[in-house]
Write a protein that holds these residues in place. Structure first.
Motif, short mmCIF file in Angstrom:
data_model
loop_
_atom_site.label_atom_id
_atom_site.label_comp_id
_atom_site.label_asym_id
_atom_site.label_seq_id
_atom_site.Cartn_x
_atom_site.Cartn_y
_atom_site.Cartn_z
N GLU A 118 6.72 -12.46 17.98
CA GLU A 118 6.57 -13.31 18.81
C GLU A 118 7.75 -13.07 20.19
N SER A 119 8.75 -12.23 20.04
CA SER A 119 9.46 -11.69 21.14
C SER A 119 8.57 -10.82 22.08
N GLN A 120 7.54 -10.06 21.36
CA GLN A 120 6.77 -9.21 22.05
C GLN A 120 5.33 -9.84 22.32
N GLY A 121 5.17 -11.33 22.53
CA GLY A 121 3.95 -11.85 22.95
C GLY A 121 3.23 -11.71 21.67
N TRP A 122 3.61 -12.09 20.49
CA TRP A 122 2.78 -12.11 19.28
C TRP A 122 2.16 -10.83 19.09
N ALA A 123 2.75 -9.52 19.27
CA ALA A 123 1.94 -8.23 19.13
C ALA A 123 2.16 -8.10 17.77
N LEU A 124 1.18 -7.03 17.39
CA LEU A 124 1.27 -6.65 15.95
C LEU A 124 2.47 -5.59 15.64
N ASP A 125 2.85 -5.91 14.57
CA ASP A 125 4.05 -4.96 14.32
C ASP A 125 3.60 -4.11 13.05
N MET A 126 3.29 -2.83 13.18
CA MET A 126 2.79 -2.09 12.40
C MET A 126 3.81 -1.53 11.18
N ALA A 127 4.96 -1.52 11.40
CA ALA A 127 6.12 -1.46 10.32
C ALA A 127 6.23 -2.50 9.37
N ASP A 128 6.08 -3.75 9.86
CA ASP A 128 5.78 -5.05 8.96
C ASP A 128 4.66 -4.75 8.29
N LEU A 129 3.53 -4.31 8.92
CA LEU A 129 2.23 -4.60 7.82
C LEU A 129 2.25 -3.60 7.02
N LYS A 130 2.74 -2.34 7.39
CA LYS A 130 2.77 -1.34 6.12
C LYS A 130 3.82 -1.68 4.98
N GLU A 131 5.16 -2.45 5.56
CA GLU A 131 6.22 -2.94 4.37
C GLU A 131 5.51 -4.05 3.63
N SER A 132 4.67 -4.89 4.10
CA SER A 132 4.07 -5.94 3.45
C SER A 132 3.21 -5.43 2.47
N LEU A 133 2.32 -4.31 2.79
CA LEU A 133 1.21 -3.74 1.91
C LEU A 133 2.27 -3.14 0.72
N GLU A 134 3.24 -2.34 1.09
CA GLU A 134 4.04 -1.63 -0.06
C GLU A 134 4.56 -2.61 -1.02
N GLU A 135 5.25 -3.65 -0.65
CA GLU A 135 5.60 -4.51 -1.33
C GLU A 135 4.61 -5.26 -2.25
N ALA A 136 3.61 -5.54 -1.83
CA ALA A 136 2.47 -6.23 -2.82
C ALA A 136 1.99 -5.37 -3.70
N ARG A 137 2.03 -4.02 -3.57
CA ARG A 137 1.45 -3.06 -4.46
C ARG A 137 2.51 -2.97 -5.23
N ALA A 138 3.88 -2.72 -4.99
CA ALA A 138 4.87 -2.75 -5.80
C ALA A 138 4.94 -3.79 -6.98
N GLU A 139 4.42 -4.95 -6.59
CA GLU A 139 4.45 -6.10 -7.40
C GLU A 139 2.88 -6.17 -7.98
N GLY A 140 2.26 -5.04 -8.18
CA GLY A 140 1.08 -5.09 -8.96
C GLY A 140 -0.13 -5.77 -8.26
N ARG A 141 -0.06 -5.96 -7.00
CA ARG A 141 -1.35 -6.58 -6.60
C ARG A 141 -2.16 -5.70 -5.99
N HIS A 142 -3.61 -5.53 -6.25
CA HIS A 142 -4.45 -4.94 -5.53
C HIS A 142 -5.13 -5.40 -4.03
N VAL A 143 -4.37 -4.78 -3.25
CA VAL A 143 -4.73 -5.21 -1.80
C VAL A 143 -6.10 -4.84 -1.28
N ARG A 144 -7.11 -5.84 -1.23
CA ARG A 144 -8.55 -5.31 -0.94
C ARG A 144 -9.07 -5.53 0.52
N GLY A 145 -8.27 -6.40 1.12
CA GLY A 145 -8.68 -6.65 2.69
C GLY A 145 -7.75 -7.16 3.52
N LEU A 146 -7.64 -6.84 5.02
CA LEU A 146 -7.10 -7.22 5.99
C LEU A 146 -7.63 -8.10 7.05
N VAL A 147 -7.27 -8.86 7.26
CA VAL A 147 -8.00 -9.90 8.42
C VAL A 147 -6.98 -9.88 9.55
#
Length: 266
Positions: free
Chosen positions: A28-57
């Motif tokens: 929000e502080s950057q005009g609701w910009a995309l944060d690639m670091a948070d995106l990658k962290e979310s993916l890594e956390e999901a995979r560490a929990e055994g989730r098979h991430v198939r898509g990104l919207v």
């Protein structure tokens, strides 16, 4: 993977079909910009929990945040989808915009033919904003023929839009071209609509930012403004005493006091 804030039908549909939502936060502080670091962290956390991430919207322009993704943001998303072998779903209903497909093709190989991309558009949004009409499409790029066959099977069991919705879609994808009798009128009306939307976006965000305890990023390209309301400590305490989330409590009190119906951000 779905952006937060998001269009709530995504989370509802994922739950309905037995999927798992993997959120990634917009800044929000950057005009609701995309944060690639948070995106990658979310993916890594999901995979560490055994989730098979198939898509990104991603939603461009944002709904409900109203921001437009830069070409650089789109390039980052395309590289991310390619490297992580994730299907990219481009919710591009609020046109005009810089399309993900255009950026992907301009990037060349291996992205041009190596990223599976679904691009969505509808007649109810964009400059025309024909919200009373229902019709839309998905353009599928680099999708396996076997998957396409299954998608067409699923689509064939649904009822089609009504006639006027189909006519509106035909007009949307086949607008007047240079040299057509109606082309200049079409351009004049479209440009007037864009200018009017820009004026109203500025008026709404200026009004929000003039209110005590309210801030709002400028709406760049959608029909939405997404203000932030800072609640005082006593209001938060009252919400907790009532057993409700503070923002939901605020919305209920606003409805009772003014008759205005709002939806909480969480």
């Amino acid at each position: 993977m779905v952006p937060i804030p998001q269009y709530p039908l995504y989370s509802a549909s994922i739950k309905l079909y037995g999927g798992t939502l993997v959120p990634y936060l917009l800044n929000e502080s950057q005009g609701w910009a995309l944060d690639m670091a948070d995106l990658k962290e979310s993916l890594e956390e999901a995979r560490a929990e055994g989730r098979h991430v198939r898509g990104l919207v991603f939603i461009n322009p944002g709904n409900p945040t109203g921001q437009c993704l830069s070409v650089e943001n789109l390039q980052e998303l395309i590289r991310f989808a390619h490297d992580e072998k994730i299907v990219l779903m481009a919710d591009e209903d609020q046109r005009p915009f810089v399309s993900a497909k255009k950026v992907m093709f301009e990037m060349g190989e291996p992205f041009k033919s190596g990223v599976e991309l679904l691009s969505f558009h509808t007649v109810s949004k964009g400059t025309g904003g024909e919200c009373g009409l229902r019709g839309g499409y998905v353009e599928m790029t680099n999708i396996h023929p076997g998957a396409l066959e299954q998608i067409y099977k699923c689509a064939s069991i649904n009822l089609c839009p009504n006639t006027i919705g189909q006519v509106a879609m035909s007009v949307l994808v086949n607008p007047p071209a240079p040299g057509d009798v109606s082309y200049q009128q079409y351009e004049d009306e479209r440009n007037a609509e864009l200018a009017s939307l820009k004026r109203r976006a500025q008026m709404v965000t200026d009004a929000f930012n003039a209110m005590e305890g309210v801030t709002c990023n400028f709406t760049e390209g959608a029909m939405y403004a997404f203000p932030k309301v800072k609640l005082p400590p006593n209001a938060i305490a009252a919400a907790q005493a009532a057993g409700k989330a503070p923002d939901a409590f605020y919305c209920l009190k606003l409805l009772e006091a003014t008759g205005i119906s709002t939806v909480s951000g969480t």
